[in-house]
Design a protein around this motif. Structure first.
Motif, PDB file in Angstrom:
ATOM      1  N   ILE A  76      -2.718  -1.172  -9.043  1.00  0.00           N
ATOM      2  CA  ILE A  76      -3.971  -0.508  -8.652  1.00  0.00           C
ATOM      3  C   ILE A  76      -3.803   1.004  -8.723  1.00  0.00           C
ATOM      4  O   ILE A  76      -4.687   1.720  -9.219  1.00  0.00           O
ATOM      5  CB  ILE A  76      -4.397  -0.949  -7.233  1.00  0.00           C
ATOM      6  CG1 ILE A  76      -4.758  -2.441  -7.231  1.00  0.00           C
ATOM      7  CG2 ILE A  76      -5.577  -0.125  -6.739  1.00  0.00           C
ATOM      8  CD1 ILE A  76      -4.977  -3.023  -5.857  1.00  0.00           C
ATOM      9  N   LYS A  77      -2.653   1.508  -8.243  1.00  0.00           N
ATOM     10  CA  LYS A  77      -2.406   2.954  -8.319  1.00  0.00           C
ATOM     11  C   LYS A  77      -2.354   3.426  -9.776  1.00  0.00           C
ATOM     12  O   LYS A  77      -2.831   4.516 -10.089  1.00  0.00           O
ATOM     13  CB  LYS A  77      -1.118   3.311  -7.583  1.00  0.00           C
ATOM     14  CG  LYS A  77      -1.255   3.252  -6.075  1.00  0.00           C
ATOM     15  CD  LYS A  77       0.025   3.689  -5.397  1.00  0.00           C
ATOM     16  CE  LYS A  77      -0.128   3.625  -3.888  1.00  0.00           C
ATOM     17  NZ  LYS A  77       1.064   4.069  -3.190  1.00  0.00           N
ATOM     18  N   LEU A  80      -5.895   3.684 -10.982  1.00  0.00           N
ATOM     19  CA  LEU A  80      -6.565   4.872 -10.442  1.00  0.00           C
ATOM     20  C   LEU A  80      -6.030   6.150 -11.079  1.00  0.00           C
ATOM     21  O   LEU A  80      -6.751   7.134 -11.210  1.00  0.00           O
ATOM     22  CB  LEU A  80      -6.408   4.919  -8.923  1.00  0.00           C
ATOM     23  CG  LEU A  80      -7.177   3.851  -8.146  1.00  0.00           C
ATOM     24  CD1 LEU A  80      -6.799   3.895  -6.670  1.00  0.00           C
ATOM     25  CD2 LEU A  80      -8.673   4.022  -8.316  1.00  0.00           C
ATOM     26  N   SER A  87     -14.213   2.910  -9.375  1.00  0.00           N
ATOM     27  CA  SER A  87     -14.698   2.596  -8.030  1.00  0.00           C
ATOM     28  C   SER A  87     -13.929   1.415  -7.442  1.00  0.00           C
ATOM     29  O   SER A  87     -13.207   0.699  -8.150  1.00  0.00           O
ATOM     30  CB  SER A  87     -16.188   2.267  -8.076  1.00  0.00           C
ATOM     31  OG  SER A  87     -16.383   1.059  -8.791  1.00  0.00           O
ATOM     32  N   ALA A  88     -14.131   1.202  -6.164  1.00  0.00           N
ATOM     33  CA  ALA A  88     -13.481   0.076  -5.503  1.00  0.00           C
ATOM     34  C   ALA A  88     -14.025  -1.244  -6.045  1.00  0.00           C
ATOM     35  O   ALA A  88     -13.294  -2.229  -6.149  1.00  0.00           O
ATOM     36  CB  ALA A  88     -13.688   0.157  -3.995  1.00  0.00           C
ATOM     37  N   VAL A  91     -12.138  -1.925  -9.147  1.00  0.00           N
ATOM     38  CA  VAL A  91     -10.786  -2.407  -8.818  1.00  0.00           C
ATOM     39  C   VAL A  91     -10.854  -3.871  -8.414  1.00  0.00           C
ATOM     40  O   VAL A  91     -10.042  -4.695  -8.870  1.00  0.00           O
ATOM     41  CB  VAL A  91     -10.153  -1.550  -7.693  1.00  0.00           C
ATOM     42  CG1 VAL A  91      -8.872  -2.180  -7.190  1.00  0.00           C
ATOM     43  CG2 VAL A  91      -9.906  -0.140  -8.172  1.00  0.00           C
ATOM     44  N   GLN A 112     -12.240  -1.071  -0.627  1.00  0.00           N
ATOM     45  CA  GLN A 112     -12.770   0.288  -0.466  1.00  0.00           C
ATOM     46  C   GLN A 112     -11.871   1.120   0.443  1.00  0.00           C
ATOM     47  O   GLN A 112     -11.572   2.280   0.143  1.00  0.00           O
ATOM     48  CB  GLN A 112     -14.181   0.243   0.122  1.00  0.00           C
ATOM     49  CG  GLN A 112     -15.233  -0.207  -0.851  1.00  0.00           C
ATOM     50  CD  GLN A 112     -16.581  -0.418  -0.168  1.00  0.00           C
ATOM     51  OE1 GLN A 112     -16.670  -0.580   1.039  1.00  0.00           O
ATOM     52  NE2 GLN A 112     -17.631  -0.429  -0.975  1.00  0.00           N
ATOM     53  N   VAL A 115      -8.549   1.889  -1.467  1.00  0.00           N
ATOM     54  CA  VAL A 115      -8.732   2.887  -2.519  1.00  0.00           C
ATOM     55  C   VAL A 115      -8.910   4.272  -1.894  1.00  0.00           C
ATOM     56  O   VAL A 115      -8.351   5.260  -2.376  1.00  0.00           O
ATOM     57  CB  VAL A 115      -9.932   2.509  -3.423  1.00  0.00           C
ATOM     58  CG1 VAL A 115     -10.349   3.662  -4.310  1.00  0.00           C
ATOM     59  CG2 VAL A 115      -9.585   1.297  -4.257  1.00  0.00           C
ATOM     60  N   LYS A 116      -9.656   4.331  -0.804  1.00  0.00           N
ATOM     61  CA  LYS A 116      -9.836   5.612  -0.110  1.00  0.00           C
ATOM     62  C   LYS A 116      -8.501   6.148   0.394  1.00  0.00           C
ATOM     63  O   LYS A 116      -8.198   7.340   0.264  1.00  0.00           O
ATOM     64  CB  LYS A 116     -10.806   5.425   1.058  1.00  0.00           C
ATOM     65  CG  LYS A 116     -11.100   6.680   1.821  1.00  0.00           C
ATOM     66  CD  LYS A 116     -12.077   6.398   2.956  1.00  0.00           C
ATOM     67  CE  LYS A 116     -12.357   7.645   3.742  1.00  0.00           C
ATOM     68  NZ  LYS A 116     -13.289   7.396   4.850  1.00  0.00           N
ATOM     69  N   TRP A 118      -5.463   5.455  -0.778  1.00  0.00           N
ATOM     70  CA  TRP A 118      -4.609   5.841  -1.905  1.00  0.00           C
ATOM     71  C   TRP A 118      -5.084   7.151  -2.517  1.00  0.00           C
ATOM     72  O   TRP A 118      -4.278   7.994  -2.913  1.00  0.00           O
ATOM     73  CB  TRP A 118      -4.575   4.736  -2.953  1.00  0.00           C
ATOM     74  CG  TRP A 118      -3.822   3.525  -2.512  1.00  0.00           C
ATOM     75  CD1 TRP A 118      -2.699   3.495  -1.731  1.00  0.00           C
ATOM     76  CD2 TRP A 118      -4.124   2.169  -2.799  1.00  0.00           C
ATOM     77  NE1 TRP A 118      -2.291   2.214  -1.518  1.00  0.00           N
ATOM     78  CE2 TRP A 118      -3.151   1.362  -2.167  1.00  0.00           C
ATOM     79  CE3 TRP A 118      -5.121   1.538  -3.518  1.00  0.00           C
ATOM     80  CZ2 TRP A 118      -3.149  -0.018  -2.243  1.00  0.00           C
ATOM     81  CZ3 TRP A 118      -5.117   0.163  -3.592  1.00  0.00           C
ATOM     82  CH2 TRP A 118      -4.139  -0.605  -2.966  1.00  0.00           C
ATOM     83  N   ARG A 119      -6.406   7.341  -2.587  1.00  0.00           N
ATOM     84  CA  ARG A 119      -6.922   8.617  -3.103  1.00  0.00           C
ATOM     85  C   ARG A 119      -6.564   9.765  -2.176  1.00  0.00           C
ATOM     86  O   ARG A 119      -6.270  10.869  -2.624  1.00  0.00           O
ATOM     87  CB  ARG A 119      -8.432   8.520  -3.286  1.00  0.00           C
ATOM     88  CG  ARG A 119      -8.806   7.759  -4.524  1.00  0.00           C
ATOM     89  CD  ARG A 119     -10.251   7.937  -4.881  1.00  0.00           C
ATOM     90  NE  ARG A 119     -10.515   7.277  -6.144  1.00  0.00           N
ATOM     91  CZ  ARG A 119     -11.544   6.492  -6.379  1.00  0.00           C
ATOM     92  NH1 ARG A 119     -12.427   6.280  -5.435  1.00  0.00           N
ATOM     93  NH2 ARG A 119     -11.706   5.933  -7.553  1.00  0.00           N
TER      94      ARG A 119
END
Length: 159
Positions: A76-77, A80, A87-88, A91, A112, A115-116, A118-119
């Motif tokens: 996933i990383k 991204l 977007s989530a 993903v 979501q 992802v938030k 990790w960002r």
């Protein structure tokens, strides 16, 4: 009480007269010997009222379960990193293609949040590392280094 008198009036009359005919109460006699003998075991019971008990607090940490996203975290990383605007939902769509039994549309909120997070990690690395200032065009970097205003280059952030 006469029948014609309303109950409120009778109640008011009783309240007005309560101090006149009140009986004096005799003080309660406490047997000190019996009280002192009872103290031998009374301290063991402690406070019996529940309001004075210390609330139970768990001291051991809660056991942590492994996340179902953990095996896919590196993938996933990487997604991204390749595509920062992913977007989530995108993903989750990719995860559903990999394992449709494990991942469903119900997992969108968790994806979501992940992802938030990790960002946010990536933003902290970029900001604290200082690599973002080196990646600016040379005019903007020179303006930042000299302390002059670079509002046209850096957007609406005035320096």
């Amino acid at each position: 009480m006469p029948e014609s008198e309303p109950p409120q009036k009778e109640l008011g009359r009783l309240i007005d007269r309560r101090g006149l005919h009140a009986k004096l109460q005799e003080p309660i006699v406490v047997d000190l010997q019996r009280f002192a003998a009872n103290l031998k075991t009374a301290w063991k019971n402690g406070e019996t009222r529940p309001t004075h008990r210390r609330p139970y607090r768990r001291t051991k940490p809660w056991p942590k379960r492994a996340s179902m996203y953990e095996p896919f975290e590196a993938q996933i990383k990487a997604w991204l990193k390749e595509e920062p605007t992913l977007s989530a939902a995108g993903v989750l769509r990719r995860l559903t293609e990999i394992d449709p039994i494990r991942f469903t549309e119900k997992n969108i909120r968790m994806v979501q949040m992940l992802v938030k997070a990790w960002r946010m990690e990536m933003a902290v690395l970029v900001i604290l590392d200082g690599g973002w200032i080196k990646s600016l065009p040379s005019a903007a970097a020179a303006a930042v280094d000299t302390g002059t205003s670079a509002s046209a280059v850096l957007g609406n952030i005035l320096r």
